[in-house]
Design a protein around this motif. Structure first.
Motif, PDB file in Angstrom:
ATOM      1  N   VAL A 124       0.963  -1.302   0.190  1.00  0.00           N
ATOM      2  CA  VAL A 124      -0.109   0.038   0.022  1.00  0.00           C
ATOM      3  C   VAL A 124       0.899   1.333   0.092  1.00  0.00           C
ATOM      4  O   VAL A 124       1.839   1.204   0.736  1.00  0.00           O
ATOM      5  CB  VAL A 124      -0.666   0.064   1.195  1.00  0.00           C
ATOM      6  CG1 VAL A 124      -1.962   1.261   1.114  1.00  0.00           C
ATOM      7  CG2 VAL A 124      -1.587  -1.237   1.286  1.00  0.00           C
ATOM      8  N   ALA A 125       0.488   2.124  -0.816  1.00  0.00           N
ATOM      9  CA  ALA A 125       1.496   3.563  -0.780  1.00  0.00           C
ATOM     10  C   ALA A 125       0.245   4.600  -1.301  1.00  0.00           C
ATOM     11  O   ALA A 125      -0.580   4.468  -1.934  1.00  0.00           O
ATOM     12  CB  ALA A 125       2.229   3.245  -2.090  1.00  0.00           C
ATOM     13  N   LEU A 126       0.914   6.016  -0.471  1.00  0.00           N
ATOM     14  CA  LEU A 126       0.344   7.042  -0.966  1.00  0.00           C
ATOM     15  C   LEU A 126       1.312   8.051  -1.142  1.00  0.00           C
ATOM     16  O   LEU A 126       2.151   8.259  -0.233  1.00  0.00           O
ATOM     17  CB  LEU A 126      -0.869   7.577   0.072  1.00  0.00           C
ATOM     18  CG  LEU A 126      -1.429   8.843  -0.130  1.00  0.00           C
ATOM     19  CD1 LEU A 126      -2.501   8.830  -1.058  1.00  0.00           C
ATOM     20  CD2 LEU A 126      -2.088   9.100   1.317  1.00  0.00           C
ATOM     21  N   TRP A 127       1.378   8.856  -2.258  1.00  0.00           N
ATOM     22  CA  TRP A 127       2.450   9.572  -2.501  1.00  0.00           C
ATOM     23  C   TRP A 127       1.870  10.837  -3.431  1.00  0.00           C
ATOM     24  O   TRP A 127       0.887  10.968  -4.051  1.00  0.00           O
ATOM     25  CB  TRP A 127       3.695   9.067  -3.347  1.00  0.00           C
ATOM     26  CG  TRP A 127       3.217   8.444  -4.556  1.00  0.00           C
ATOM     27  CD1 TRP A 127       3.758   9.209  -5.832  1.00  0.00           C
ATOM     28  CD2 TRP A 127       2.696   7.263  -5.122  1.00  0.00           C
ATOM     29  NE1 TRP A 127       3.560   8.514  -6.875  1.00  0.00           N
ATOM     30  CE2 TRP A 127       2.703   7.466  -6.528  1.00  0.00           C
ATOM     31  CE3 TRP A 127       2.287   6.384  -4.335  1.00  0.00           C
ATOM     32  CZ2 TRP A 127       2.138   6.360  -7.044  1.00  0.00           C
ATOM     33  CZ3 TRP A 127       1.649   5.061  -5.080  1.00  0.00           C
ATOM     34  CH2 TRP A 127       1.877   5.207  -6.616  1.00  0.00           C
ATOM     35  N   ARG A 128       2.821  12.049  -3.206  1.00  0.00           N
ATOM     36  CA  ARG A 128       2.364  12.993  -4.266  1.00  0.00           C
ATOM     37  C   ARG A 128       2.702  12.520  -5.556  1.00  0.00           C
ATOM     38  O   ARG A 128       3.565  12.082  -6.116  1.00  0.00           O
ATOM     39  CB  ARG A 128       3.465  14.146  -4.001  1.00  0.00           C
ATOM     40  CG  ARG A 128       3.361  15.206  -2.968  1.00  0.00           C
ATOM     41  CD  ARG A 128       2.382  16.165  -3.023  1.00  0.00           C
ATOM     42  NE  ARG A 128       2.954  17.031  -4.060  1.00  0.00           N
ATOM     43  CZ  ARG A 128       3.939  17.887  -4.050  1.00  0.00           C
ATOM     44  NH1 ARG A 128       4.320  18.118  -2.661  1.00  0.00           N
ATOM     45  NH2 ARG A 128       4.194  18.529  -5.200  1.00  0.00           N
ATOM     46  N   ALA A 129       1.511  13.073  -6.528  1.00  0.00           N
ATOM     47  CA  ALA A 129       1.695  12.562  -7.933  1.00  0.00           C
ATOM     48  C   ALA A 129       2.412  13.401  -8.565  1.00  0.00           C
ATOM     49  O   ALA A 129       2.062  14.687  -9.200  1.00  0.00           O
ATOM     50  CB  ALA A 129       0.037  12.421  -8.506  1.00  0.00           C
ATOM     51  N   LEU A 130       3.607  13.190  -9.071  1.00  0.00           N
ATOM     52  CA  LEU A 130       4.625  13.639  -9.658  1.00  0.00           C
ATOM     53  C   LEU A 130       4.639  13.229 -11.167  1.00  0.00           C
ATOM     54  O   LEU A 130       3.802  12.253 -11.449  1.00  0.00           O
ATOM     55  CB  LEU A 130       5.897  13.693  -9.021  1.00  0.00           C
ATOM     56  CG  LEU A 130       5.898  14.337  -7.717  1.00  0.00           C
ATOM     57  CD1 LEU A 130       7.498  14.046  -7.162  1.00  0.00           C
ATOM     58  CD2 LEU A 130       5.669  15.891  -7.720  1.00  0.00           C
ATOM     59  N   PRO A 131       5.078  14.341 -12.304  1.00  0.00           N
ATOM     60  CA  PRO A 131       5.106  13.595 -13.468  1.00  0.00           C
ATOM     61  C   PRO A 131       5.826  12.342 -13.677  1.00  0.00           C
ATOM     62  O   PRO A 131       6.952  12.212 -12.904  1.00  0.00           O
ATOM     63  CB  PRO A 131       5.738  14.722 -14.033  1.00  0.00           C
ATOM     64  CG  PRO A 131       5.652  15.940 -13.268  1.00  0.00           C
ATOM     65  CD  PRO A 131       5.412  15.546 -11.997  1.00  0.00           C
ATOM     66  N   LEU A 132       5.593  11.314 -14.525  1.00  0.00           N
ATOM     67  CA  LEU A 132       6.171  10.064 -14.689  1.00  0.00           C
ATOM     68  C   LEU A 132       7.575  10.087 -15.207  1.00  0.00           C
ATOM     69  O   LEU A 132       8.326   9.470 -15.018  1.00  0.00           O
ATOM     70  CB  LEU A 132       5.409   9.206 -15.719  1.00  0.00           C
ATOM     71  CG  LEU A 132       3.954   8.772 -15.151  1.00  0.00           C
ATOM     72  CD1 LEU A 132       3.358   7.973 -15.999  1.00  0.00           C
ATOM     73  CD2 LEU A 132       4.038   8.254 -13.582  1.00  0.00           C
ATOM     74  N   THR A 133       7.775  11.224 -16.243  1.00  0.00           N
ATOM     75  CA  THR A 133       9.061  11.593 -16.517  1.00  0.00           C
ATOM     76  C   THR A 133       9.461  13.028 -16.665  1.00  0.00           C
ATOM     77  O   THR A 133       8.589  13.946 -17.119  1.00  0.00           O
ATOM     78  CB  THR A 133       9.176  10.951 -17.804  1.00  0.00           C
ATOM     79  OG1 THR A 133       8.806   9.578 -18.210  1.00  0.00           O
ATOM     80  CG2 THR A 133      10.507  11.215 -18.728  1.00  0.00           C
TER      81      THR A 133
END
Length: 745
Positions: free
Chosen positions: A471-480
């Motif tokens: 399970v993970a929750l993280w800031r959604a940053l650009p994939l590249t």
């Protein structure tokens, strides 16, 4: 595949294509065997008569007295046990003391199994030879060997414990026995994978001297930082499947007083080796830690076997995730998860290894009725200034009975622990069979400083079971993302949310569409390199100057060969002075340097040809080879002692270099081999720092197998655990680069 860091040649290691690196030492003949794992061949040592049989390496390998060396091999014999040894020698080949032998294996086995030992080269030793030994009951008995390693100890990257504690290849002095316990070494017959180099020869054996708890704890107490989460793990082989065996991560203050102990109890599926993990944050006031292992309610003479003991900073199951390892992977229990509504029950899966996506366990959710239940994690702090930003929730699930629908929610809180509400997407059916990764994107409320994962699980039939893991929750940053680095004339390419195990191929793309493979730690990223982390940062030091480039990333599934493609935006490496050029070492970018050009080369191109003049003919017959690459002499200036030393540092290795000049100078980026350089003064007073250099250049092909050094994860802590203090490190290595690359004096 050759063992990394092996002092033996590939042929001596694997016996492929032949065993010429080995010779008879005692009572045997050597033959080429089959059925190898590290290549098709093996070494067959056939006894000439009953008694001890020995083979040895032809080569005596250089060692440094006082340093630790490890040797191991895989062996096979249905009738004989075996041992392996290190014979310490002088420079002339005379023995120094007796052979350092491993213990003999506990039983014979025709399955490939690991034999090994490690020890410190004694005073006077400058060479070492490997000796293989077994005892035959008669003539013509064959014993098989392969996959042999000799070199520095192979350790777990990031381990806070030393090699002597990680594995008892040297001895047992790194462990202290508790009450009701004796500690010894054994060599059980263990069939580890051919490329598993961190365990499998000697193991630690805890024997209960009477009924009750038997335990042992590490002598070492590595330094920790309060608030940092640490992960400990080791392989445990319990005496029975009904025994209670465990590991504990213990934290201590500066006076040695124990502050806390967190236990991970093994739910054994067998009496074989099973890795058990435990994690915990270092509490306030913590200064050091220790690892303990043990078994409760033991009976006299029961034995717990232990191998590969590790304490390290706990990894996030996803880069940037706010959930600690214990709450994300369920290795020691359900951690901070609770059921807040419904009839479902939650528990850690059992037994070991039955159902897991990360580690060896998962969270088991069981509902006796076809109703909805809600489970929620503990609250965890978010990165600063997270209000209003996007977050991504991810977890793995597998339906093991019945059916389910899942609502993937996040509950938000402010700094005063006030509940700011739940954000949820629509409920969806949990896919099955097998493990599936589920995502949901959420936006944090403006005042949010904490979050908890909240899942509403609705069973669609009675007696439904679903397992959740990773399970993970993280800031959604650009994939590249890409970013130019002016100071190093390079591009940083960051890839996020990669699938571990995929094969990766990365191209640098210029405006005309031409593609060039980008270099990674083991060579060009050409689709043969596996992804080992969900986050990958690539430093591309070979990107051209002042030319817009983008990157194409291809991720290949190794099972079905399907390919996912990513692209990046364009980025340009700046270059301020057209009179300066970069000279770069592709494998060692820390050596790269910038110099001022005095005179560009006048190029020549060599060609091999024969001219044959035929009598009576006006024109000769000419047989010509292919015209070679460019050759010429580059004249450059260094303006300071620092620049002069940097250029020496670059040239010392003799590696192929990349020469880069600004576009428009009439010179393309070029890989070159540098001949004998000349360093001359430019006149003026004796203290004048400027130097004029003549660098003979020969154009060569781009090196394809050279990897970028320093990308394998070796840390300062890995270095310090091998030495008593930093003074000992300084005495062992000539330069800090030697420390970085582990090149010992």
């Amino acid at each position: 595949m050759p063992i990394p860091g092996n002092m033996l040649s590939a042929a001596t290691e694997s016996m492929d294509p032949t065993f010429t690196g080995w010779r008879v030492r005692l009572n045997c003949t050597l033959l080429a065997g089959t059925g190898g794992r590290n290549g098709a061949k093996s070494l067959s040592v056939k006894s000439s008569a009953a008694g001890e049989v020995q083979a040895e390496t032809v080569t005596m390998y250089s060692v440094t007295a006082g340093q630790t060396y490890q040797v191991f091999a895989d062996s096979s014999s249905a009738t004989e046990v075996e041992r392996i040894g290190l014979e310490w020698l002088t420079n002339l080949g005379s023995p120094v003391g007796s052979i350092l032998w491993s213990l003999s294996t506990a039983t014979a086995s025709s399955s490939w199994h690991r034999v090994g030992v490690a020890g410190i080269a004694p005073a006077g030793a400058s060479r070492v030879r490997i000796v293989l030994s077994s005892t035959a009951a008669g003539a013509a008995v064959s014993h098989y060997w392969e996959n042999v390693y000799l070199g520095a100890p192979i350790r777990t990257t990031g381990n806070l414990l030393s090699f002597a504690t990680e594995t008892p290849e040297i001895g047992t002095s790194a462990w202290t026995a508790g009450a009701n316990t004796t500690v010894s070494r054994q060599v059980p017959m263990m069939s580890w994978s051919v490329d598993w180099y961190w365990a499998g020869a000697h193991v630690l054996a805890l024997t209960a001297t009477g009924a009750g708890t038997a335990s042992a704890v590490t002598v070492e107490n590595p330094v920790v930082t309060p608030g940092v989460e640490y992960l400990a793990f080791t392989y445990l082989a319990p005496p029975t499947t009904g025994s209670t065996c465990w590991i504990e991560l213990r934290f201590y203050d500066g006076t040695g007083t124990q502050l806390s102990a967190t236990r991970g109890t093994l739910a054994p599926a067998s009496t074989g080796f099973q890795r058990q993990r435990v994690s915990a944050p270092a509490p306030a006031g913590a200064a050091t830690c220790r690892l303990a292992v043990g078994m409760d309610s033991a009976t006299a003479a029961q034995v717990l076997r232990v191998e590969q003991a590790v304490i390290q900073a706990a990894p996030a199951v996803q880069a940037g995730s706010v959930l600690p390892y214990a709450d994300a992977s369920f290795e020691q229990g359900v951690a901070g998860w609770t059921k807040t509504a419904g009839v479902a029950t939650i528990a850690r899966s059992t037994p070991w290894g039955t159902v897991a996506l990360d580690g060896s366990y998962s969270l088991t959710v069981t509902s006796s009725t076809a109703t909805a239940s809600t489970i929620r994690s503990a609250r965890f702090p978010l990165p600063a200034s997270s209000g209003g930003l996007g977050f991504r929730l991810q977890f793995g699930e597998t339906v093991t009975a019945g059916g389910w629908t899942v609502t993937r929610g996040v509950r938000w809180y402010d700094a005063a622990n006030t509940d700011l509400g739940l954000t949820t997407p629509a409920a969806a059916t949990a896919p099955n069979p097998g493990w599936w990764t589920l995502f949901a994107d959420h936006v944090a409320p403006a005042a949010a400083t904490q979050a908890a994962v909240e899942l509403t699980l609705t069973a669609t039939s009675t007696s439904s079971v679903v397992n959740i893991d990773r399970v993970a929750l993280w800031r959604a940053l650009p994939l590249t993302t890409v970013q130019a680095q002016a100071s190093t004339a390079s591009v940083t390419l960051t890839l996020r949310e990669l699938d571990v195990g995929d094969l990766i191929r990365v191209y640098r793309v210029t405006a005309d569409g031409s593609r060039t493979l980008v270099r990674g730690s083991s060579g060009l990223l050409d689709g043969t390199v596996a992804v080992t982390s969900d986050l990958m940062v690539i430093e591309d030091s070979e990107a051209p100057l002042l030319v817009p480039v983008s990157y194409r990333v291809e991720l290949v599934d190794p099972v079905d060969a399907s390919t996912a493609i990513r692209g990046s935006g364009a980025v340009t490496v700046p270059h301020g002075d057209i009179n300066e050029v970069w000279l770069k070492d592709p494998g060692f970018p820390q050596r790269n340097t910038k110099v001022v050009v005095k005179t560009a080369p006048n190029w020549q191109r060599q060609v091999e040809r024969g001219v044959y003049r035929v009598a009576g003919r006006r024109n000769p017959v000419v047989l010509s080879g292919v015209t070679g690459g460019l050759e010429g002499e580059l004249a450059v200036w260094t303006k300071s002692d620092e620049e002069r030393q940097a250029l020496h540092y670059l040239l010392d290795s003799g590696h192929v270099l990349l020469w880069q000049a600004a576009p428009g100078m009439g010179v393309d980026d070029m890989y070159v081999s540098v001949g004998q350089p000349t360093e001359a003064r430019v006149g003026g007073p004796a203290m004048e720092p400027w130097r004029e250099w003549s660098l003979p250049l020969t154009e060569v092909d781009m090196p394809t197998t050279v990897g970028v050094s320093g990308s394998s994860g070796r840390t300062w802590q890995d270095i310090l655990t091998e030495f008593t203090d930093w003074g000992a490190v300084r005495d062992e290595f000539a330069t800090w680069e030697d420390v970085f690359l582990n090149k010992r004096g």
